[in-house]
Write a protein that holds these residues in place. Structure first.
Motif, PDB file in Angstrom:
ATOM      1  N   ALA A  36       0.833  -1.206   0.000  1.00 14.51           N
ATOM      2  CA  ALA A  36       0.000   0.000   0.000  1.00 14.51           C
ATOM      3  C   ALA A  36       0.867   1.256   0.000  1.00 14.51           C
ATOM      4  O   ALA A  36       0.598   2.223  -0.731  1.00 14.51           O
ATOM      5  CB  ALA A  36      -0.923  -0.007   1.215  1.00 14.51           C
ATOM      6  N   ALA A  37       1.915   1.241   0.814  1.00 13.39           N
ATOM      7  CA  ALA A  37       2.825   2.386   0.862  1.00 13.39           C
ATOM      8  C   ALA A  37       3.553   2.556  -0.466  1.00 13.39           C
ATOM      9  O   ALA A  37       3.770   3.685  -0.939  1.00 13.39           O
ATOM     10  CB  ALA A  37       3.831   2.216   2.001  1.00 13.39           C
ATOM     11  N   LEU A  38       3.932   1.446  -1.095  1.00  5.95           N
ATOM     12  CA  LEU A  38       4.583   1.514  -2.400  1.00  5.95           C
ATOM     13  C   LEU A  38       3.658   2.128  -3.449  1.00  5.95           C
ATOM     14  O   LEU A  38       4.083   2.981  -4.241  1.00  5.95           O
ATOM     15  CB  LEU A  38       5.012   0.112  -2.838  1.00  5.95           C
ATOM     16  N   ALA A  39       2.400   1.709  -3.458  1.00  6.81           N
ATOM     17  CA  ALA A  39       1.442   2.257  -4.417  1.00  6.81           C
ATOM     18  C   ALA A  39       1.259   3.757  -4.207  1.00  6.81           C
ATOM     19  O   ALA A  39       1.209   4.529  -5.179  1.00  6.81           O
ATOM     20  CB  ALA A  39       0.099   1.540  -4.283  1.00  6.81           C
ATOM     21  N   LEU A  40       1.179   4.167  -2.949  1.00  6.01           N
ATOM     22  CA  LEU A  40       1.018   5.587  -2.652  1.00  6.01           C
ATOM     23  C   LEU A  40       2.254   6.368  -3.072  1.00  6.01           C
ATOM     24  O   LEU A  40       2.147   7.444  -3.679  1.00  6.01           O
ATOM     25  CB  LEU A  40       0.747   5.776  -1.164  1.00  6.01           C
ATOM     26  N   ALA A  41       3.435   5.830  -2.762  1.00  2.44           N
ATOM     27  CA  ALA A  41       4.673   6.506  -3.144  1.00  2.44           C
ATOM     28  C   ALA A  41       4.780   6.623  -4.662  1.00  2.44           C
ATOM     29  O   ALA A  41       5.189   7.661  -5.192  1.00  2.44           O
ATOM     30  CB  ALA A  41       5.880   5.752  -2.584  1.00  2.44           C
ATOM     31  N   GLY A  42       4.387   5.563  -5.359  1.00  2.83           N
ATOM     32  CA  GLY A  42       4.428   5.596  -6.816  1.00  2.83           C
ATOM     33  C   GLY A  42       3.484   6.640  -7.394  1.00  2.83           C
ATOM     34  O   GLY A  42       3.845   7.366  -8.334  1.00  2.83           O
ATOM     35  N   ALA A  43       2.282   6.730  -6.827  1.00  2.84           N
ATOM     36  CA  ALA A  43       1.313   7.722  -7.307  1.00  2.84           C
ATOM     37  C   ALA A  43       1.822   9.140  -7.076  1.00  2.84           C
ATOM     38  O   ALA A  43       1.724  10.010  -7.960  1.00  2.84           O
ATOM     39  CB  ALA A  43      -0.030   7.508  -6.604  1.00  2.84           C
ATOM     40  N   MET A  44       2.381   9.381  -5.899  1.00  6.90           N
ATOM     41  CA  MET A  44       2.917  10.710  -5.606  1.00  6.90           C
ATOM     42  C   MET A  44       4.093  11.030  -6.515  1.00  6.90           C
ATOM     43  O   MET A  44       4.248  12.166  -6.979  1.00  6.90           O
ATOM     44  CB  MET A  44       3.337  10.805  -4.137  1.00  6.90           C
ATOM     45  N   TRP A  45       4.927  10.030  -6.793  1.00  5.93           N
ATOM     46  CA  TRP A  45       6.079  10.250  -7.666  1.00  5.93           C
ATOM     47  C   TRP A  45       5.625  10.656  -9.062  1.00  5.93           C
ATOM     48  O   TRP A  45       6.212  11.563  -9.675  1.00  5.93           O
ATOM     49  CB  TRP A  45       6.933   8.982  -7.745  1.00  5.93           C
ATOM     50  N   VAL A  46       4.598  10.008  -9.581  1.00  7.67           N
ATOM     51  CA  VAL A  46       4.097  10.339 -10.913  1.00  7.67           C
ATOM     52  C   VAL A  46       3.611  11.783 -10.959  1.00  7.67           C
ATOM     53  O   VAL A  46       3.919  12.543 -11.895  1.00  7.67           O
ATOM     54  CB  VAL A  46       2.966   9.373 -11.328  1.00  7.67           C
ATOM     55  N   VAL A  47       2.851  12.193  -9.934  1.00  4.83           N
ATOM     56  CA  VAL A  47       2.348  13.574  -9.889  1.00  4.83           C
ATOM     57  C   VAL A  47       3.502  14.567  -9.861  1.00  4.83           C
ATOM     58  O   VAL A  47       3.510  15.566 -10.603  1.00  4.83           O
ATOM     59  CB  VAL A  47       1.444  13.772  -8.653  1.00  4.83           C
TER      60      VAL A  47
END
Length: 311
Positions: A36-47
């Motif tokens: 879950a933390a990885l998915a959130l970090a990935g989403a923030m990185w894309v933004v």
């Protein structure tokens, strides 16, 4: 579009903090929370990556001015942390792509920041070390996964340079920030933690044996002990002079909390010593608590800003 252009460069610290917490949760056997933390970090990185590109394309002068400040290096560090977590997840191709991206941006940003770095400097100055060691950690992680000796040597060079850059930042650091900083003073410890993590990855590499391995192992332990000493000093300062209000720079507190935990866990395995593992496990949950508190503060600050007239 305006929102993307306004994204502060230091926001990359949120990706760094979330990504390293994900790594720690992975190392301690919590795959669901880690994912879950990885998915959130990935989403923030894309933004943030889109914001980085938009500002570069539409406001080149503003982008160059921003690139002269240490927080700009969170773009490199965040990319490396995310890449490291992807490698541990078994996504070596994606991790390699992120390494290439980070390595491509790193020299320009590093030289820009170093040219404008003044004394006395805030804790963000240590990002010159963090970004460089981020490359070392990701390269060393990929080297272990792919059995690429040249990547291990590249990681060793980056690790050595990162240690030198730590000294460069330290001589400029305003020690008064320990007692009054808004959060980024913790990067002084976080830079030592990521240096210890990089050294532990190198220690675990089969490329070096005998005396070279022993030297890397000893260096890893020295860096970890220095990190823990800095962590203790900064923690005491927070109790003596509490700074409880939310600030974007608090993400730069969470990252060192998580990085110290991960460095302890990694050192325990690489150096075959038991005590850092137990300590790292405890410190990881301190980092998770810090992440939750900072995320709550960020949410409140965002909602309050939206309620203001004209926003």
């Amino acid at each position: 579009m305006a929102v993307l252009r306004a994204a502060p460069p230091g926001a990359g610290a949120a990706v760094m903090a979330t990504g390293i917490v994900s790594v720690g949760l992975h190392l301690t056997g919590h795959p669901t929370l880690s994912g879950a933390a990885l998915a959130l970090a990935g989403a923030m990185w894309v933004v943030l990556a889109v914001a980085f590109a938009v500002r570069f394309g539409l406001d080149r002068a503003g982008w160059q001015a921003t690139a002269a400040n240490p927080p700009a290096l969170t773009a490199v560090a965040a990319t490396c942390v995310l890449g490291t977590r992807l490698s541990l997840f078994g996504r070596q191709t994606g991790a390699a792509v992120l390494l290439v991206l980070a390595a491509a941006v790193w020299p320009w940003l590093l030289m820009s920041v170093l040219r404008h770095l003044r004394r006395p400097a805030p804790g963000a100055a240590f990002l010159v070390c963090v970004a460089t060691q981020g490359l070392a950690v990701l390269a060393a992680t990929l080297a272990l996964a792919e059995h690429d000796d040249w990547l291990a040597w590249a990681a060793l060079a980056a690790c050595a340079l990162g240690v030198l850059l730590y000294g460069e930042a330290l001589v400029r650091f305003d020690l008064r920030e320990i007692g009054r900083g808004a959060g980024d003073q913790w990067i002084a410890a976080g830079a030592l933690a990521i240096s210890a993590l990089a050294a532990s990855k190198l220690t675990a590499s089969p490329v070096w044996t005998g005396g070279a391995h022993d030297a890397l192992r000893a260096g890893t332990l020295v860096l970890l002990v220095l990190d823990l000493a800095g962590y203790a000093v900064l923690a005491v300062s927070e109790f003596v002079r509490p700074r409880l209000h939310y600030d974007l720079r608090r993400w730069s507190t969470v990252f060192p909390l998580g990085m110290t935990a991960v460095a302890s866990l990694s050192t325990s395995q690489a150096a075959a010593i038991g005590w850092p593992h137990g300590l790292g496990t405890v410190l990881l949950w301190v980092a998770v608590a810090g992440w939750l508190l900072t995320a709550a503060g960020a949410t409140r600050a965002t909602l309050a800003a939206r309620r203001q007239p004209g926003t």
